[in-house]
Motif scaffolding. Sequence first.
Motif, mmCIF file in Angstrom:
data_model
loop_
_atom_site.group_PDB
_atom_site.id
_atom_site.type_symbol
_atom_site.label_atom_id
_atom_site.label_comp_id
_atom_site.label_asym_id
_atom_site.label_seq_id
_atom_site.Cartn_x
_atom_site.Cartn_y
_atom_site.Cartn_z
ATOM 1 N N UNK A 11 -19.781 -4.441 12.363
ATOM 2 C CA UNK A 11 -19.916 -3.219 11.570
ATOM 3 C C UNK A 11 -20.986 -2.339 12.187
ATOM 4 N N UNK A 12 -20.662 -1.071 12.360
ATOM 5 C CA UNK A 12 -21.655 -0.087 12.816
ATOM 6 C C UNK A 12 -21.704 1.024 11.789
ATOM 7 N N UNK A 13 -22.912 1.491 11.489
ATOM 8 C CA UNK A 13 -22.985 2.713 10.700
ATOM 9 C C UNK A 13 -24.001 3.663 11.321
ATOM 10 N N UNK A 14 -23.551 4.894 11.456
ATOM 11 C CA UNK A 14 -24.445 5.995 11.798
ATOM 12 C C UNK A 14 -25.208 6.347 10.532
ATOM 13 N N UNK A 15 -26.532 6.308 10.600
ATOM 14 C CA UNK A 15 -27.339 6.677 9.440
ATOM 15 C C UNK A 15 -28.066 7.983 9.713
ATOM 16 N N UNK A 16 -28.064 8.842 8.701
ATOM 17 C CA UNK A 16 -28.715 10.149 8.782
ATOM 18 C C UNK A 16 -29.593 10.309 7.548
ATOM 19 N N UNK A 17 -30.848 10.700 7.764
ATOM 20 C CA UNK A 17 -31.775 10.894 6.653
ATOM 21 C C UNK A 17 -32.418 12.279 6.739
ATOM 22 N N UNK A 18 -32.713 12.841 5.579
ATOM 23 C CA UNK A 18 -33.432 14.113 5.489
ATOM 24 C C UNK A 18 -34.103 14.166 4.127
ATOM 25 N N UNK A 19 -35.286 14.737 4.098
ATOM 26 C CA UNK A 19 -35.995 14.814 2.825
ATOM 27 C C UNK A 19 -37.332 15.495 2.977
ATOM 28 N N UNK A 20 -38.370 14.862 2.452
ATOM 29 C CA UNK A 20 -39.717 15.426 2.467
ATOM 30 C C UNK A 20 -40.478 14.880 3.671
ATOM 31 N N UNK A 21 -40.540 15.677 4.720
ATOM 32 C CA UNK A 21 -41.205 15.258 5.943
ATOM 33 C C UNK A 21 -40.320 14.361 6.776
ATOM 34 N N UNK A 22 -40.898 13.777 7.842
ATOM 35 C CA UNK A 22 -40.121 12.949 8.760
ATOM 36 C C UNK A 22 -40.736 11.561 8.943
ATOM 37 N N UNK A 23 -41.470 11.104 7.942
ATOM 38 C CA UNK A 23 -41.941 9.730 7.976
ATOM 39 C C UNK A 23 -40.843 8.793 7.492
ATOM 40 N N UNK A 24 -40.830 7.583 8.032
ATOM 41 C CA UNK A 24 -39.905 6.561 7.556
ATOM 42 C C UNK A 24 -40.736 5.419 6.974
ATOM 43 N N UNK A 25 -40.897 5.450 5.641
ATOM 44 C CA UNK A 25 -41.697 4.433 4.953
ATOM 45 C C UNK A 25 -40.845 3.851 3.832
ATOM 46 N N UNK A 26 -39.958 2.911 4.151
ATOM 47 C CA UNK A 26 -39.125 2.317 3.109
ATOM 48 C C UNK A 26 -39.938 1.404 2.209
ATOM 49 N N UNK A 27 -39.521 1.337 0.958
ATOM 50 C CA UNK A 27 -40.155 0.443 -0.015
ATOM 51 C C UNK A 27 -39.232 -0.752 -0.239
ATOM 52 N N UNK A 28 -39.717 -1.955 0.094
ATOM 53 C CA UNK A 28 -38.911 -3.160 -0.034
ATOM 54 C C UNK A 28 -38.815 -3.601 -1.493
ATOM 55 N N UNK A 29 -37.639 -4.078 -1.881
ATOM 56 C CA UNK A 29 -37.460 -4.641 -3.205
ATOM 57 C C UNK A 29 -38.385 -5.859 -3.336
ATOM 58 N N UNK A 30 -39.342 -5.821 -4.263
ATOM 59 C CA UNK A 30 -40.304 -6.935 -4.376
ATOM 60 C C UNK A 30 -39.643 -8.282 -4.646
ATOM 61 N N UNK A 31 -38.455 -8.263 -5.253
ATOM 62 C CA UNK A 31 -37.777 -9.529 -5.545
ATOM 63 C C UNK A 31 -37.245 -10.219 -4.295
ATOM 64 N N UNK A 32 -37.080 -9.456 -3.209
ATOM 65 C CA UNK A 32 -36.466 -10.023 -2.009
ATOM 66 C C UNK A 32 -37.314 -9.858 -0.757
#
Length: 246
Positions: free
Chosen positions: A219-240
């Motif tokens: 499986x391949x997916x092209x991912x595209x993001x846009x929003x507030x600024x250009x930082x990539x700081x994902x928040x991990x689900x604390x349960x996992x």
Amino acid sequence: MRTLLTPGKETELIGLELADLADGETLDLTRDTEIAAVILSGVVDVDGLGTAGGRAGVFDGPGHTVYAPPGTPLRFRATGGPAQIVLASAPLGDGTPGRARIIGPADQAVDERGEGNWARTVRTILGPDDDAGRLLLGETINPPGNWSSYPPHKHDTHEPPREVRLEEVYLFKVDPEGGFGIQLRYDGQGEEAFTVRDGDVAAIPAGYHPVVAAPGYSLCYLWVMAGQGRQMIPYLDPDHAWVQNG
């Protein structure tokens, strides 16, 4: 040109279109948005910039992307056979546009992430440190049976440095084409799971969003993001998150 996602309808900011060019066919466009044209397959000549492409498909390896700031006239011509191009776009916002250019395989960061059945390959085409105003994009490759966007993460709240708000879209490719994967999305309001097949798209405005490939199918997916600024700081689900931190 076929519209896949329309800002103000399925998304807030990101537009996604797909063009299938026959050998020798041209595509002319000028947009008032920042754009990134990812060459999924084939070869195109781009007036004023050079030649881009060359892979038979996304599973062959990293490809070429044409980046252009708002107002840039572009002409693509398929050469040596058909070509498939996906066009991602977003309004510039407060960002400073990058220069028009071709981004080749050598310009991308290619990383192996995760381990075991959540190992995958991530090709970052436009990352936070690359010359662009708002767009962030890349390609993720899941081996058969493997998960990605894992541990589950989200980026729908703007609380830097803990998390930044970015909407995201995925365009899926499957090898062999008759296969499938499963896209999950969940948050405090509920959860959903849906089958994704070759050519499907998913808009992810919010929530955690892990993906798994069916056994026997890459499986391949092209991912595209846009929003507030250009930082990539994902928040991990604390349960996992323990899967990564253990």
